[in-house]
Design an enzyme around this catalytic site. Structure first.
Site, PDB file in Angstrom:
ATOM      1  N   HIS A   9       0.829  -1.209   0.000  1.00  0.00           N
ATOM      2  CA  HIS A   9       0.000   0.000   0.000  1.00  0.00           C
ATOM      3  C   HIS A   9       0.866   1.263   0.000  1.00  0.00           C
ATOM      4  CE1 HIS A   9       0.856   0.993   4.209  1.00  0.00           C
ATOM      5  NE2 HIS A   9       0.755  -0.304   4.457  1.00  0.00           N
ATOM      6  N   GLU A  11       2.031   5.111   1.103  1.00  0.00           N
ATOM      7  CA  GLU A  11       2.313   5.638   2.438  1.00  0.00           C
ATOM      8  C   GLU A  11       1.010   5.968   3.175  1.00  0.00           C
ATOM      9  OE1 GLU A  11       5.283   9.056   3.851  1.00  0.00           O
ATOM     10  OE2 GLU A  11       3.310   9.829   3.272  1.00  0.00           O
ATOM     11  N   SER A  12       0.909   5.513   4.415  1.00  0.00           N
ATOM     12  CA  SER A  12      -0.253   5.843   5.245  1.00  0.00           C
ATOM     13  C   SER A  12       0.065   7.048   6.130  1.00  0.00           C
ATOM     14  CB  SER A  12      -0.637   4.640   6.122  1.00  0.00           C
ATOM     15  OG  SER A  12       0.308   4.476   7.174  1.00  0.00           O
ATOM     16  N   ASN A  15       2.560   5.837   8.535  1.00  0.00           N
ATOM     17  CA  ASN A  15       3.896   5.712   7.925  1.00  0.00           C
ATOM     18  C   ASN A  15       4.579   7.077   7.939  1.00  0.00           C
ATOM     19  OD1 ASN A  15       2.686   3.457   5.367  1.00  0.00           O
ATOM     20  ND2 ASN A  15       3.827   2.914   7.206  1.00  0.00           N
ATOM     21  N   GLY A  22       0.606  -1.797  12.225  1.00  0.00           N
ATOM     22  CA  GLY A  22       0.033  -3.128  12.399  1.00  0.00           C
ATOM     23  C   GLY A  22      -1.398  -3.214  11.904  1.00  0.00           C
ATOM     24  N   GLU A  87      -1.462  -6.599   7.655  1.00  0.00           N
ATOM     25  CA  GLU A  87      -0.108  -6.361   8.151  1.00  0.00           C
ATOM     26  C   GLU A  87       0.141  -7.241   9.376  1.00  0.00           C
ATOM     27  OE1 GLU A  87       2.894  -5.939   8.065  1.00  0.00           O
ATOM     28  OE2 GLU A  87       3.170  -3.783   7.721  1.00  0.00           O
ATOM     29  N   TYR A  90       1.606  -5.707  15.491  1.00  0.00           N
ATOM     30  CA  TYR A  90       2.763  -5.258  16.266  1.00  0.00           C
ATOM     31  C   TYR A  90       2.516  -5.205  17.770  1.00  0.00           C
ATOM     32  CZ  TYR A  90       5.914  -4.159  12.431  1.00  0.00           C
ATOM     33  OH  TYR A  90       6.773  -4.252  11.369  1.00  0.00           O
ATOM     34  N   LYS A  98       8.534   4.888  15.856  1.00  0.00           N
ATOM     35  CA  LYS A  98       9.629   3.925  15.685  1.00  0.00           C
ATOM     36  C   LYS A  98      10.966   4.487  16.143  1.00  0.00           C
ATOM     37  CE  LYS A  98       7.286   1.654  11.838  1.00  0.00           C
ATOM     38  NZ  LYS A  98       7.285   1.377  10.384  1.00  0.00           N
ATOM     39  N   GLY A 183       3.689  -4.404   4.119  1.00  0.00           N
ATOM     40  CA  GLY A 183       5.106  -4.726   4.116  1.00  0.00           C
ATOM     41  C   GLY A 183       5.406  -6.125   4.607  1.00  0.00           C
TER      42      GLY A 183
END
EC number: 5.4.2.11
Length: 248
Positions: A9, A11-12, A15, A22, A87, A90, A98, A183
């Site tokens: 997909h 970029e969210s 992101n 997740g 996804e 997480y 991150k 991803g």
């Protein structure tokens, strides 16, 4: 020979903010919409068309697929959605930055959580509203199958049966297939197709919105694979993914 197209997909919004996403249902950013449009244009320029599409149940993958199919003039084709293409979950990291997480726990540990094959992050408690048991879209799925956290090994365990039962069957029937997913669900599939080692998968970076083509033999073994688009843009996009878990 068969051809299979994989697209992560665009970029969210998360992101863009460098957050662990997740199973959180986050929309595409403006850049992500542009990436999906460009992916559709490249596929159209290269003469691709499809008979069936597969996606997760998350809006960022669905919207990416819809944009691509509109660019191709193929919004009418069948689309099958499954949580098995979601996804990787997480766990308790979902919603955390991150880079800040790397500052707190160290880059090595964050890289291990993000990319190791068999080490999951801390799990969500079932009482946590972020846990998928509270999401109505998963109400038909046995509670025991819904994750509170996942490593890539867990993601492989849910993706590959879906590949075998649904996607591979469609390809063998002669249907031209595109998958719009995430991803880690795509890394799970690539690991399986290319028979990659647990160590090698750690280094694999799949960029957002760029079509990845697999040419497969009649037994669905890869002959070769390649990205469609400008080589410099592809390289820069892969480096951007690799840098997400590093300190500021």
């Amino acid at each position: 020979m068969y051809k299979l197209v994989l697209v992560r997909h665009g970029e969210s919004e998360w992101n863009k903010e460098n957050l662990f996403t997740g199973w959180t249902d986050v929309k595409l950013s403006e850049k992500g919409i542009s990436e999906a449009l460009e992916g559709g244009r490249v596929l159209k320029q290269e003469g691709y068309s499809f008979d069936i599409a597969f996606s997760s149940v998350l809006v960022r993958a669905n919207d990416t697929l819809n944009i691509i199919l509109r660019e191709l003039g193929q919004s009418y084709i069948d689309v099958e959605k499954s949580w098995r293409l979601n996804e990787r979950h997480y766990g308790a990291l979902q919603g955390l930055n991150k880079a800040e997480t790397a500052e707190k726990y160290g880059e090595d540990k964050v890289l291990m959580w993000r990319r190791s094959y068999d080490i999951p992050p801390m799990p969500l408690e079932e009482s946590d509203k972020r846990h998928p048991i509270h999401d109505l879209r998963y109400r038909g799925i046995p509670k025991s199958e819904l994750p509170s956290t996942e490593c890539l090994k867990d993601t492989v365990a849910r993706v590959i049966p879906y590949w075998t039962d649904k996607i591979a069957r469609a390809i063998i029937e002669g249907k031209k297939v595109i998958i719009a997913a995430h991803g880690n669900s795509l890394r799970a599939l690539v690991k399986y197709l290319d028979n990659m080692s647990d160590d090698d998968i750690l280094k694999l970076n799949i960029p957002t919105g760029i079509p990845l083509v697999y040419e497969l033999d009649r037994d669905l073994r890869p002959i070769k694979h390649y990205y469609l688009g400008d080589e410099d843009k592809i390289k820069a996009a892969m480096e951007s993914v690799a840098n997400q878990g590093k300190k500021k």
